[in-house]
Design a protein around this motif. Structure first.
Motif, PDB file in Angstrom:
ATOM      1  N   THR A 109       3.335 -19.756  27.277  1.00 45.71           N
ATOM      2  CA  THR A 109       4.589 -20.518  26.805  1.00 45.71           C
ATOM      3  C   THR A 109       4.099 -21.911  26.455  1.00 45.71           C
ATOM      4  N   SER A 110       3.024 -22.601  26.876  1.00 46.18           N
ATOM      5  CA  SER A 110       2.562 -23.602  26.517  1.00 46.18           C
ATOM      6  C   SER A 110       2.017 -23.788  25.049  1.00 46.18           C
ATOM      7  N   CYS A 111       1.461 -22.742  24.755  1.00 48.87           N
ATOM      8  CA  CYS A 111       0.695 -22.319  23.299  1.00 48.87           C
ATOM      9  C   CYS A 111       1.846 -22.331  22.407  1.00 48.87           C
ATOM     10  N   VAL A 112       3.012 -21.617  22.759  1.00 53.35           N
ATOM     11  CA  VAL A 112       4.139 -21.339  21.760  1.00 53.35           C
ATOM     12  C   VAL A 112       4.870 -22.661  21.538  1.00 53.35           C
ATOM     13  N   LEU A 113       5.026 -23.302  22.492  1.00 53.89           N
ATOM     14  CA  LEU A 113       5.485 -24.840  22.460  1.00 53.89           C
ATOM     15  C   LEU A 113       5.006 -25.928  21.772  1.00 53.89           C
ATOM     16  N   THR A 114       3.530 -25.898  22.135  1.00 58.61           N
ATOM     17  CA  THR A 114       2.767 -26.653  21.401  1.00 58.61           C
ATOM     18  C   THR A 114       2.448 -26.482  19.824  1.00 58.61           C
ATOM     19  N   VAL A 115       2.196 -25.077  19.618  1.00 57.72           N
ATOM     20  CA  VAL A 115       2.445 -24.855  18.095  1.00 57.72           C
ATOM     21  C   VAL A 115       3.666 -25.112  17.296  1.00 57.72           C
ATOM     22  N   THR A 116       4.930 -25.093  18.113  1.00 64.28           N
ATOM     23  CA  THR A 116       6.079 -25.363  17.361  1.00 64.28           C
ATOM     24  C   THR A 116       6.080 -26.952  17.335  1.00 64.28           C
ATOM     25  N   MET A 138       3.485 -28.655  16.839  1.00 59.12           N
ATOM     26  CA  MET A 138       2.420 -29.277  15.576  1.00 59.12           C
ATOM     27  C   MET A 138       3.363 -28.721  14.439  1.00 59.12           C
ATOM     28  N   VAL A 139       4.389 -27.710  14.130  1.00 58.27           N
ATOM     29  CA  VAL A 139       5.125 -27.804  12.999  1.00 58.27           C
ATOM     30  C   VAL A 139       6.043 -29.138  12.767  1.00 58.27           C
ATOM     31  N   ILE A 140       6.548 -29.632  13.913  1.00 57.23           N
ATOM     32  CA  ILE A 140       7.550 -30.689  13.799  1.00 57.23           C
ATOM     33  C   ILE A 140       6.721 -31.933  13.612  1.00 57.23           C
ATOM     34  N   ASP A 141       5.660 -31.839  13.884  1.00 58.08           N
ATOM     35  CA  ASP A 141       4.596 -33.172  13.693  1.00 58.08           C
ATOM     36  C   ASP A 141       4.032 -33.011  12.175  1.00 58.08           C
ATOM     37  N   THR A 142       3.927 -31.879  11.642  1.00 53.35           N
ATOM     38  CA  THR A 142       3.815 -31.970  10.267  1.00 53.35           C
ATOM     39  C   THR A 142       4.821 -32.573   9.283  1.00 53.35           C
ATOM     40  N   TYR A 143       5.976 -32.024   9.678  1.00 51.88           N
ATOM     41  CA  TYR A 143       7.295 -32.521   9.130  1.00 51.88           C
ATOM     42  C   TYR A 143       7.545 -33.938   9.164  1.00 51.88           C
ATOM     43  N   ILE A 144       7.628 -34.403  10.263  1.00 54.29           N
ATOM     44  CA  ILE A 144       7.854 -35.813  10.518  1.00 54.29           C
ATOM     45  C   ILE A 144       6.692 -36.689   9.412  1.00 54.29           C
ATOM     46  N   ALA A 145       5.383 -36.318   9.551  1.00 51.98           N
ATOM     47  CA  ALA A 145       4.236 -36.971   8.942  1.00 51.98           C
ATOM     48  C   ALA A 145       4.453 -36.832   7.430  1.00 51.98           C
ATOM     49  N   ILE A 146       5.081 -35.826   6.845  1.00 51.32           N
ATOM     50  CA  ILE A 146       5.641 -35.639   5.627  1.00 51.32           C
ATOM     51  C   ILE A 146       6.620 -36.398   5.192  1.00 51.32           C
ATOM     52  N   CYS A 147       7.572 -35.977   5.716  1.00 52.13           N
ATOM     53  CA  CYS A 147       8.969 -36.604   5.513  1.00 52.13           C
ATOM     54  C   CYS A 147       9.370 -38.011   5.959  1.00 52.13           C
ATOM     55  N   PHE A 148       8.859 -38.686   7.021  1.00 47.85           N
ATOM     56  CA  PHE A 148       9.195 -39.811   7.526  1.00 47.85           C
ATOM     57  C   PHE A 148       7.799 -40.401   7.668  1.00 47.85           C
ATOM     58  N   PRO A 149       6.949 -40.661   6.546  1.00 47.34           N
ATOM     59  CA  PRO A 149       5.439 -41.079   6.733  1.00 47.34           C
ATOM     60  C   PRO A 149       5.584 -42.792   7.390  1.00 47.34           C
ATOM     61  N   LEU A 150       6.452 -43.470   6.880  1.00 45.92           N
ATOM     62  CA  LEU A 150       6.631 -44.824   7.451  1.00 45.92           C
ATOM     63  C   LEU A 150       6.997 -45.023   8.755  1.00 45.92           C
ATOM     64  N   HIS A 151       7.863 -44.045   9.211  1.00 47.75           N
ATOM     65  CA  HIS A 151       8.216 -44.036  10.586  1.00 47.75           C
ATOM     66  C   HIS A 151       7.428 -43.195  11.690  1.00 47.75           C
ATOM     67  N   TYR A 152       6.482 -42.490  11.050  1.00 50.24           N
ATOM     68  CA  TYR A 152       5.533 -41.440  11.894  1.00 50.24           C
ATOM     69  C   TYR A 152       5.240 -41.891  13.181  1.00 50.24           C
ATOM     70  N   HIS A 153       4.561 -43.077  13.236  1.00 54.19           N
ATOM     71  CA  HIS A 153       3.818 -43.664  14.289  1.00 54.19           C
ATOM     72  C   HIS A 153       4.660 -44.243  15.359  1.00 54.19           C
ATOM     73  N   ALA A 154       5.946 -44.592  14.789  1.00 53.51           N
ATOM     74  CA  ALA A 154       6.919 -44.915  15.616  1.00 53.51           C
ATOM     75  C   ALA A 154       7.599 -43.783  16.625  1.00 53.51           C
ATOM     76  N   LEU A 155       7.905 -42.699  15.799  1.00 51.42           N
ATOM     77  CA  LEU A 155       8.461 -41.588  16.270  1.00 51.42           C
ATOM     78  C   LEU A 155       7.560 -40.593  17.229  1.00 51.42           C
ATOM     79  N   LEU A 156       6.364 -40.582  16.729  1.00 52.67           N
ATOM     80  CA  LEU A 156       5.341 -39.710  17.615  1.00 52.67           C
ATOM     81  C   LEU A 156       4.109 -40.817  17.729  1.00 52.67           C
ATOM     82  N   SER A 157       4.240 -41.517  18.848  1.00 52.68           N
ATOM     83  CA  SER A 157       3.070 -42.375  19.019  1.00 52.68           C
ATOM     84  C   SER A 157       2.376 -41.697  19.965  1.00 52.68           C
ATOM     85  N   LEU A 158       1.157 -42.045  20.264  1.00 48.00           N
ATOM     86  CA  LEU A 158       0.247 -41.456  21.206  1.00 48.00           C
ATOM     87  C   LEU A 158       0.702 -41.468  22.652  1.00 48.00           C
TER      88      LEU A 158
END
Length: 341
Positions: free
Chosen positions: A128-135, A137-157
């Motif tokens: 279950t952890s694998c499936v959720l994490t892979v999902t 990762m797709v959301i992370d890629t989407y935010i990085a491409i579509c909202f590059p200026l807000h990426y670090h604010a939305l998905l900080s470390l």
């Protein structure tokens, strides 16, 4: 007189009515003459060969990628590598407990039912952890491409660490709840059995109702993750198609999308196969022997393939990671592991 090995969970009522000799099980401590050595199922050994190959690849590559991510401060601070590291850890945990279950089923090793459930809980949580994490990762890629200026604010470390913690909590609570609920129906959790199958309760009607509920929730969970992944991939394609990265037949974008799509399918399909296997057995469409074969094929081959492909796909497609691996094995650049290419 030799006595055949019998799964007492499902066959005891018939034996009590038809047997002409004293009946004993491996739980009986009074009759020590009964030989309780495991009954091997030699036909299932064939499935351990591809499982061993996938395990070797996973055990060689996953620790290497984890070591590189943890030792490289630049990679360690990036969200996508934090998610990748969690996939690597989840796959290693899954590999450990799934291998134990597959091996015990193949050799017919008797184990206490509570031990079987514990192994399944860890395996289910890691999957279950694998499936959720892979999902994620797709959301992370989407935010990085579509909202590059807000990426670090939305998905900080710090936020991604909380997300990973939430993933592990959810992944652990669901199978643990199933385990505790099933044990409330079970009067003898220390009973020994010669197979370890998920949601195997014989003819118990109360537990068969639990089987239906668990399979329905699992399929809904997989459907939700699949819909999210497909939605974000379609959005990414619509946003980036005007940039020209999809024009070439063998462009990096097309190859990356194809490889990731295949990998995601390999992660999700085994759970659908498992649900179908459980429901077919519950409705008496297949017998226990057929289920053992389906379980061996699914656990040893289908579920192991994405574990072997994940480090190869991400290790080769992530440029910084591929560069670091190349430097690590280069005699002339061994001292520059932490530098960029």
């Amino acid at each position: 007189m030799d006595i055949d090995y019998i799964n007492w969970t499902s066959s005891l009522p018939d034996l009590l009515s038809n047997s002409t000799f004293p009946i004993s099980s491996c739980n009986d401590t009074l009759d020590e003459s009964i030989d309780c050595t495991p009954r091997p199922n030699l036909e299932l050994w064939i499935f351990l060969i591809p499982s061993a190959f996938c395990s070797i690849v996973t055990l060689l590559m996953n620790p290497l990628i984890l070591f590189i991510i943890l030792m490289n401060s630049k990679l360690r601070k990036e969200t996508r590598y934090q998610l990748l590291a969690n996939v690597m850890i989840s796959d290693l945990i899954f590999l450990l407990f799934n291998t134990i279950i597959s091996t015990c089923n193949t050799i017919g090793w008797y184990m206490h039912r509570i031990i079987c459930f514990t192994l399944i809980v860890f395996t289910f949580a890691a999957y279950t952890s694998c499936v959720l994490t892979v999902t994620m990762m797709v959301i992370d890629t989407y935010i990085a491409i579509c909202f590059p200026l807000h990426y670090h604010a939305l998905l900080s470390l710090s936020r991604i660490k909380k997300v990973l913690l939430g993933i592990w909590i959810f992944s652990s609570v669901f199978p643990l709840a199933i385990f505790l609920l099933s044990q409330t129906f079970d009067g003898n959790p220390l009973e020994r059995q010669d197979m370890c199958l998920m949601l195997y309760y014989g003819n118990d009607e109360k537990k068969n109702y639990l089987v239906t509920v668990v399979c329905a929730l699992s399929l809904f969970f997989l459907f939700l993750c699949s819909i999210m992944i497909i939605y974000f991939y379609i959005k990414l394609y619509n946003i980036t198609k005007q940039s020209g990265i999809w024009v070439n037949r063998f462009s990096r974008a097309k190859l990356t999308l194809m490889m990731h799509s295949v990998l995601l399918c390999l992660y999700i399909i085994p759970a659908c196969v498992l649900s179908a296997e459980i429901m077919m057995f519950k409705n008496n469409m297949i017998g226990i022997d057929a289920r053992m074969w389906m379980s061996a094929f699914n656990n040893s081959m289908v579920m192991m393939m994405p574990r072997a492909l994940t480090p190869l796909v991400y290790g080769l497609r992530y440029r910084e990671l591929a560069c670091t691996i190349k430097n690590l094995f280069s005699c002339n650049k061994v001292s520059h592991i932490g530098t960029d290419c």
